[in-house]
Design a protein around this motif. Structure first.
Motif, PDB file in Angstrom:
ATOM      1  N   CYS A 112      51.473  32.933  87.405  1.00  0.00           N
ATOM      2  CA  CYS A 112      50.671  33.619  88.413  1.00  0.00           C
ATOM      3  C   CYS A 112      49.204  33.168  88.310  1.00  0.00           C
ATOM      4  N   PRO A 114      45.343  33.324  87.788  1.00  0.00           N
ATOM      5  CA  PRO A 114      44.640  34.311  86.945  1.00  0.00           C
ATOM      6  C   PRO A 114      44.107  35.509  87.725  1.00  0.00           C
ATOM      7  N   ASP A 115      43.615  35.266  88.933  1.00  0.00           N
ATOM      8  CA  ASP A 115      43.022  36.387  89.678  1.00  0.00           C
ATOM      9  C   ASP A 115      44.088  37.367  90.214  1.00  0.00           C
ATOM     10  N   GLN A 116      45.360  36.997  90.120  1.00  0.00           N
ATOM     11  CA  GLN A 116      46.414  37.911  90.606  1.00  0.00           C
ATOM     12  C   GLN A 116      47.202  38.550  89.460  1.00  0.00           C
ATOM     13  N   LYS A 117      46.849  38.136  88.248  1.00  0.00           N
ATOM     14  CA  LYS A 117      47.684  38.529  87.105  1.00  0.00           C
ATOM     15  C   LYS A 117      47.699  40.045  86.873  1.00  0.00           C
ATOM     16  N   ASN A 118      46.518  40.681  86.954  1.00  0.00           N
ATOM     17  CA  ASN A 118      46.474  42.123  86.692  1.00  0.00           C
ATOM     18  C   ASN A 118      47.274  42.913  87.712  1.00  0.00           C
ATOM     19  N   THR A 119      47.173  42.499  88.955  1.00  0.00           N
ATOM     20  CA  THR A 119      47.927  43.185  90.016  1.00  0.00           C
ATOM     21  C   THR A 119      49.424  43.050  89.747  1.00  0.00           C
ATOM     22  N   LYS A 120      49.829  41.847  89.376  1.00  0.00           N
ATOM     23  CA  LYS A 120      51.241  41.572  89.107  1.00  0.00           C
ATOM     24  C   LYS A 120      51.738  42.399  87.914  1.00  0.00           C
ATOM     25  N   LEU A 121      50.895  42.445  86.890  1.00  0.00           N
ATOM     26  CA  LEU A 121      51.253  43.196  85.686  1.00  0.00           C
ATOM     27  C   LEU A 121      51.408  44.685  86.006  1.00  0.00           C
ATOM     28  N   THR A 122      50.517  45.197  86.815  1.00  0.00           N
ATOM     29  CA  THR A 122      50.602  46.616  87.216  1.00  0.00           C
ATOM     30  C   THR A 122      51.903  46.854  87.978  1.00  0.00           C
ATOM     31  N   ARG A 125      54.803  46.847  85.516  1.00  0.00           N
ATOM     32  CA  ARG A 125      54.833  48.119  84.766  1.00  0.00           C
ATOM     33  C   ARG A 125      55.402  49.230  85.632  1.00  0.00           C
ATOM     34  N   ASP A 171      54.742  45.150  76.848  1.00  0.00           N
ATOM     35  CA  ASP A 171      54.084  46.426  76.583  1.00  0.00           C
ATOM     36  C   ASP A 171      55.100  47.368  75.932  1.00  0.00           C
TER      37      ASP A 171
END
Ligand SMILES: N[C@@H](CCC(=O)N[C@@H](CS)C(=O)NCC(=O)O)C(=O)O
Length: 239
Positions: A112, A114-122, A125, A171
């Motif tokens: 993914c 890098p700028d989309q990684k947090n959204t994807k991770l959320t 989860r 996680d």
């Protein structure tokens, strides 16, 4: 008797990892031919080994099989890990696809941007906590048996345990509210040798080493699986 299956893939978990797990859980020895360069991959392509020009490819029983699901289904059938009838097989397929949906999201995360990684991770989860993990927990709760389908080890259990390791790597807190899933994962870790540890009559799953932990620096893999005697007898033997 046919030789050991030969697995052609990169030095990575990727799409081959579920195949390694399944073979290992079946107690089947296999060889790995790692693709280390684009020339290696081209060689397989040019010699006609890859029907769709892609790996994983597994040489097994005189065939050169590609397409991950086809390979998994063949191995599961061969080692009696695919239910006793059409209905069990349908359930095994259904759970396997659920595992694959979440597993695919996790597998593709490193690719993914890098700028989309947090959204994807959320999103991962959220889907894990609210959809996939409760679904599998509820199946186990509903029949209180050790395995997802037919009170017998199947490919669905093996794929699920593999997924639980990925979820935990991502996680560990995600598994906190799913005691039955933690139990099957814990039992799958088990003892090095179930017989030595007095576990021979324990009916649950199989003892696995956590992929990726046995050789630091190496991204893969499923190294070794011990299947207790009880389960080994139900797995059938290589043809
Ligand atoms: N549907 C195929 C997809 C296979 C696939 O995407 N393989 C990738 C590696 S994971 C590949 O061979 N990539 C090299 C390429 O396409 O050039 C399967 O499930 O096996």
């Amino acid at each position: 008797m046919a030789g050991k299956p030969k697995l052609h893939y990169f030095d990575a978990r990727g799409r081959m990892e579920a195949i390694r797990w399944l073979l290992a859980a079946a107690g089947a020895e296999f060889e790995e031919k790692l693709i280390e360069s684009s020339e290696d991959l081209d060689k397989l392509r040019y010699d006609g080994s890859l029907v769709f020009q892609q790996v994983p490819m597994v040489e097994i029983d005189g065939m050169k099989l590609v397409q991950t699901r086809a390979i998994l289904n063949y191995i599961a059938t061969k080692y009696d890990l695919y239910g006793k009838d059409m209905k069990e097989r349908a359930l095994i397929d259904m759970y396997t696809e659920g595992v694959a949906d979440l597993g695919e999201m996790i597998m593709l995360l490193p690719l993914c941007p890098p700028d989309q990684k947090n959204t994807k991770l959320t999103l991962i989860r959220e889907r894990a906590t609210n959809c996939y993990l409760p679904a599998f927990e509820n199946v186990l709760k509903s029949h209180r048996q050790d395995y997802l389908v037919g009170n017998k080890l199947s490919k669905a259990d093996i794929h699920l345990v593999e997924l639980l390791y990925y979820v935990e790597e991502l996680d560990p807190s995600l598994l906190a509210n799913f005691p039955l899933l933690k139990e099957i994962q814990f039992q799958s870790l088990g003892q090095e040798d179930p017989l030595e540890d007095g576990m021979a009559t324990h009916s649950n799953i199989f003892a696995l080493k956590t992929p990726g932990t046995e050789e630091p620096g190496r991204v893969k893999s499923m190294a070794e699986v011990h299947v207790n005697l009880h389960d080994r007898s139900s797995l059938g033997s290589p043809q």
